[in-house]
Design a protein around this motif. Structure first.
Motif, PDB file in Angstrom:
ATOM      1  N   LEU A 235      -6.357   0.173   1.126  1.00  0.00           N
ATOM      2  CA  LEU A 235      -5.349   0.177   2.186  1.00  0.00           C
ATOM      3  C   LEU A 235      -5.685   1.102   3.341  1.00  0.00           C
ATOM      4  N   ARG A 236      -6.531   2.110   3.107  1.00  0.00           N
ATOM      5  CA  ARG A 236      -6.905   2.971   4.230  1.00  0.00           C
ATOM      6  C   ARG A 236      -8.289   2.620   4.779  1.00  0.00           C
ATOM      7  N   SER A 237      -8.890   1.543   4.281  1.00  0.00           N
ATOM      8  CA  SER A 237     -10.191   1.099   4.767  1.00  0.00           C
ATOM      9  C   SER A 237     -10.007   0.000   5.817  1.00  0.00           C
ATOM     10  N   PRO A 238     -11.023  -0.286   6.623  1.00  0.00           N
ATOM     11  CA  PRO A 238     -10.934  -1.416   7.556  1.00  0.00           C
ATOM     12  C   PRO A 238     -10.695  -2.745   6.855  1.00  0.00           C
ATOM     13  N   ALA A 239     -11.033  -2.842   5.565  1.00  0.00           N
ATOM     14  CA  ALA A 239     -10.811  -4.085   4.821  1.00  0.00           C
ATOM     15  C   ALA A 239      -9.338  -4.437   4.709  1.00  0.00           C
ATOM     16  N   ALA A 240      -8.458  -3.453   4.883  1.00  0.00           N
ATOM     17  CA  ALA A 240      -7.021  -3.727   4.813  1.00  0.00           C
ATOM     18  C   ALA A 240      -6.599  -4.753   5.861  1.00  0.00           C
ATOM     19  N   ALA A 241      -7.318  -4.809   6.963  1.00  0.00           N
ATOM     20  CA  ALA A 241      -6.989  -5.776   8.020  1.00  0.00           C
ATOM     21  C   ALA A 241      -7.205  -7.215   7.566  1.00  0.00           C
ATOM     22  N   GLU A 242      -7.938  -7.407   6.475  1.00  0.00           N
ATOM     23  CA  GLU A 242      -8.162  -8.750   5.950  1.00  0.00           C
ATOM     24  C   GLU A 242      -6.977  -9.261   5.132  1.00  0.00           C
ATOM     25  N   LEU A 243      -6.054  -8.377   4.773  1.00  0.00           N
ATOM     26  CA  LEU A 243      -4.901  -8.753   3.955  1.00  0.00           C
ATOM     27  C   LEU A 243      -3.745  -9.229   4.828  1.00  0.00           C
ATOM     28  N   ASP A 244      -2.970 -10.154   4.283  1.00  0.00           N
ATOM     29  CA  ASP A 244      -1.794 -10.672   4.982  1.00  0.00           C
ATOM     30  C   ASP A 244      -0.485 -10.195   4.371  1.00  0.00           C
ATOM     31  N   LEU A 245      -0.534  -9.761   3.127  1.00  0.00           N
ATOM     32  CA  LEU A 245       0.674  -9.373   2.397  1.00  0.00           C
ATOM     33  C   LEU A 245       0.260  -8.483   1.240  1.00  0.00           C
ATOM     34  N   VAL A 246       1.050  -7.448   0.988  1.00  0.00           N
ATOM     35  CA  VAL A 246       0.864  -6.596  -0.188  1.00  0.00           C
ATOM     36  C   VAL A 246       2.157  -6.606  -0.983  1.00  0.00           C
ATOM     37  N   SER A 247       2.036  -6.787  -2.286  1.00  0.00           N
ATOM     38  CA  SER A 247       3.200  -6.659  -3.169  1.00  0.00           C
ATOM     39  C   SER A 247       2.958  -5.519  -4.138  1.00  0.00           C
ATOM     40  N   ILE A 248       4.042  -4.875  -4.553  1.00  0.00           N
ATOM     41  CA  ILE A 248       3.968  -3.713  -5.439  1.00  0.00           C
ATOM     42  C   ILE A 248       4.450  -4.122  -6.827  1.00  0.00           C
ATOM     43  N   MET A 249       3.633  -3.886  -7.820  1.00  0.00           N
ATOM     44  CA  MET A 249       4.041  -4.156  -9.202  1.00  0.00           C
ATOM     45  C   MET A 249       4.926  -2.994  -9.673  1.00  0.00           C
ATOM     46  N   SER A 250       6.130  -2.962  -9.145  1.00  0.00           N
ATOM     47  CA  SER A 250       7.015  -1.810  -9.315  1.00  0.00           C
ATOM     48  C   SER A 250       7.843  -1.916 -10.593  1.00  0.00           C
ATOM     49  N   TYR A 251       7.146  -2.037 -11.700  1.00  0.00           N
ATOM     50  CA  TYR A 251       7.797  -2.171 -13.013  1.00  0.00           C
ATOM     51  C   TYR A 251       6.803  -1.743 -14.079  1.00  0.00           C
ATOM     52  N   ASP A 252       7.296  -1.615 -15.325  1.00  0.00           N
ATOM     53  CA  ASP A 252       6.455  -1.199 -16.462  1.00  0.00           C
ATOM     54  C   ASP A 252       5.797   0.154 -16.217  1.00  0.00           C
ATOM     55  N   ALA A 253       6.470   1.044 -15.512  1.00  0.00           N
ATOM     56  CA  ALA A 253       5.861   2.331 -15.167  1.00  0.00           C
ATOM     57  C   ALA A 253       6.584   3.516 -15.796  1.00  0.00           C
ATOM     58  N   GLY A 254       7.570   3.273 -16.655  1.00  0.00           N
ATOM     59  CA  GLY A 254       8.238   4.368 -17.339  1.00  0.00           C
ATOM     60  C   GLY A 254       9.508   4.837 -16.657  1.00  0.00           C
ATOM     61  N   PRO A 255      10.299   5.657 -17.359  1.00  0.00           N
ATOM     62  CA  PRO A 255      11.628   6.039 -16.859  1.00  0.00           C
ATOM     63  C   PRO A 255      11.622   6.956 -15.650  1.00  0.00           C
ATOM     64  N   SER A 256      10.516   7.654 -15.365  1.00  0.00           N
ATOM     65  CA  SER A 256      10.497   8.562 -14.205  1.00  0.00           C
ATOM     66  C   SER A 256      10.090   7.856 -12.917  1.00  0.00           C
ATOM     67  N   TYR A 257       9.787   6.578 -12.992  1.00  0.00           N
ATOM     68  CA  TYR A 257       9.317   5.832 -11.830  1.00  0.00           C
ATOM     69  C   TYR A 257      10.484   5.336 -10.989  1.00  0.00           C
ATOM     70  N   HIS A 258      10.352   5.437  -9.665  1.00  0.00           N
ATOM     71  CA  HIS A 258      11.394   4.997  -8.740  1.00  0.00           C
ATOM     72  C   HIS A 258      10.798   3.991  -7.756  1.00  0.00           C
ATOM     73  N   PRO A 259      11.151   2.711  -7.870  1.00  0.00           N
ATOM     74  CA  PRO A 259      10.554   1.689  -6.998  1.00  0.00           C
ATOM     75  C   PRO A 259      10.693   1.979  -5.508  1.00  0.00           C
ATOM     76  N   ALA A 260      11.836   2.502  -5.090  1.00  0.00           N
ATOM     77  CA  ALA A 260      12.015   2.764  -3.659  1.00  0.00           C
ATOM     78  C   ALA A 260      11.047   3.844  -3.171  1.00  0.00           C
ATOM     79  N   GLN A 261      10.773   4.820  -4.009  1.00  0.00           N
ATOM     80  CA  GLN A 261       9.791   5.846  -3.649  1.00  0.00           C
ATOM     81  C   GLN A 261       8.394   5.236  -3.542  1.00  0.00           C
ATOM     82  N   ALA A 262       8.067   4.347  -4.465  1.00  0.00           N
ATOM     83  CA  ALA A 262       6.777   3.664  -4.401  1.00  0.00           C
ATOM     84  C   ALA A 262       6.657   2.833  -3.127  1.00  0.00           C
ATOM     85  N   PHE A 263       7.754   2.192  -2.735  1.00  0.00           N
ATOM     86  CA  PHE A 263       7.748   1.420  -1.490  1.00  0.00           C
ATOM     87  C   PHE A 263       7.411   2.328  -0.311  1.00  0.00           C
ATOM     88  N   ARG A 264       8.033   3.497  -0.261  1.00  0.00           N
ATOM     89  CA  ARG A 264       7.767   4.424   0.839  1.00  0.00           C
ATOM     90  C   ARG A 264       6.309   4.888   0.838  1.00  0.00           C
TER      91      ARG A 264
END
Length: 351
Positions: A235-264
């Motif tokens: 995502l911080r490389s020039p190759a990121a410009a080749e992507l059209d959409l990114v999705s976050i696998m914001s699950y299966d990460a345990g009870p301390s994980y917060h999807p909204a924080q991951a989004f940020r």
């Protein structure tokens, strides 16, 4: 993680529930009201919000005609559907022979091609992708992008979803920057996929739950994991410009994980369309269940961002136990996401 047919959570599906369709219809009324209530104080959503849904080929219904497939009958509120999963090192020479591709549809490649054509004739704006990789297809060192591009073209699909999940990422912090064993490989893979499938073909990417953690304001974001920072190199490389959409696998990460924080965290390094992942199955790592209430509130919490959307994993999956507000099936979650994203025709049936 993006689950695969051999994921532990898929071993106990319980009996298939034909009554689930009826129950989901009743449940949809309640979730529509809830989502509208949560959205009432929000500005009108952007029309182009992404809604990507994975389609689990191993749970598809058998069919002899394209009209009988669930793919051909998907509703119009989806923006992308990712047919899951294709092997990076697939064996495909042509002729719509799916045997060596990794896809597990219980019908021929010709039927799949026709199903995609029927879907796109009815919904010309939907984008059909082939999801490549996943949790158990790891042949990235033998990626055959030419065969993959051939399969995309032969099926009449629109592109691929890059789902790179190394089994041993070995991500560590070095002087405040995350470094992973496969950083160079992941950047190279994105470039190779785009070279094989030039635009207007779509190239999306699925990022690990904690894939944007480990640096800056998110240096100590929990939970710490071998996959912490695993998407940062791309995502911080020039190759990121080749992507059209990114999705976050914001699950299966345990009870301390917060999807909204991951989004940020992802938004800090990726400025394009960003979809927050919602899982149909209960977490295998003790994390929160995506109930109707939790899902609506989680999505509503990120929709001040005009580029925010949602990803659903996965169509055709059925959680164990009777469906209800605390145990929604994929139909209920899809309708809820539609309403929360303020899309149209959210009452359209999901097969």
């Amino acid at each position: 993680m993006v689950r695969h047919p051999h994921h532990p959570a898929d071993h106990d599906q319980g009996p298939r529930r034909h009554v689930g369709v009826l129950r989901s219809g009743v449940l949809t009324l309640a979730l529509v009201a809830l989502a509208l209530l949560l959205a009432s104080g929000r500005a009108q959503a952007e029309a182009g919000r992404p809604f990507l849904a994975y389609h689990a080929s191993w749970y598809e219904v058998p069919a002899t005609r394209a009209e009988e497939t669930t793919i051909a009958r998907l509703p119009g509120y989806l923006t992308h559907v990712a047919l899951s999963f294709v092997k990076p090192d697939l064996a495909y020479k042509g002729g719509l022979d799916l045997t060596g591709t990794g896809l597990q549809y219980p019908y021929s490649g010709a039927v799949l091609k026709h199903a995609i054509a029927l879907l796109k004739s009815r919904l010309p704006d939907i984008r059909v992708l082939l999801a490549v990789g996943g949790a158990t297809y790891h042949g990235w060192d033998k990626l055959d992008e030419a065969a993959l591009a051939r399969l995309v073209r032969d099926l009449g699909a629109d592109g691929v979803d890059f789902d790179f999940e190394p089994a041993d990422p070995r991500c560590i912090s070095v002087q405040g920057r995350m470094r992973c064993a496969d950083d160079a490989l992941s950047v190279s893979l994105v470039r190779r996929l785009r070279a094989a499938l030039p635009r207007p073909a779509v190239l999306s990417a699925a990022g690990w739950s904690v894939g944007a953690y480990g640096e800056g304001a998110f240096a100590s974001a929990p939970p710490r994991s071998p996959w912490t920072g695993s998407m940062l190199a791309v995502l911080r490389s020039p190759a990121a410009a080749e992507l059209d959409l990114v999705s976050i696998m914001s699950y299966d990460a345990g009870p301390s994980y917060h999807p909204a924080q991951a989004f940020r965290a992802y938004r800090a390094v990726w400025k394009g369309p960003l979809a927050l992942g919602i899982a149909v199955m209960p977490s295998t790592n003790g994390g929160p269940r995506f109930t109707i209430d939790t899902t609506a509130k989680t999505l509503a919490g990120v929709l001040s961002d005009p580029g925010a959307g949602a990803m659903l994993y996965a169509l055709r999956e059925e959680p164990p136990g009777p469906p209800g507000p605390d145990n929604p099936d994929y139909r209920s979650l899809a309708a809820l996401i539609c309403v929360t994203l303020e899309k149209t025709d959210c009452a359209a049936p999901m097969p």
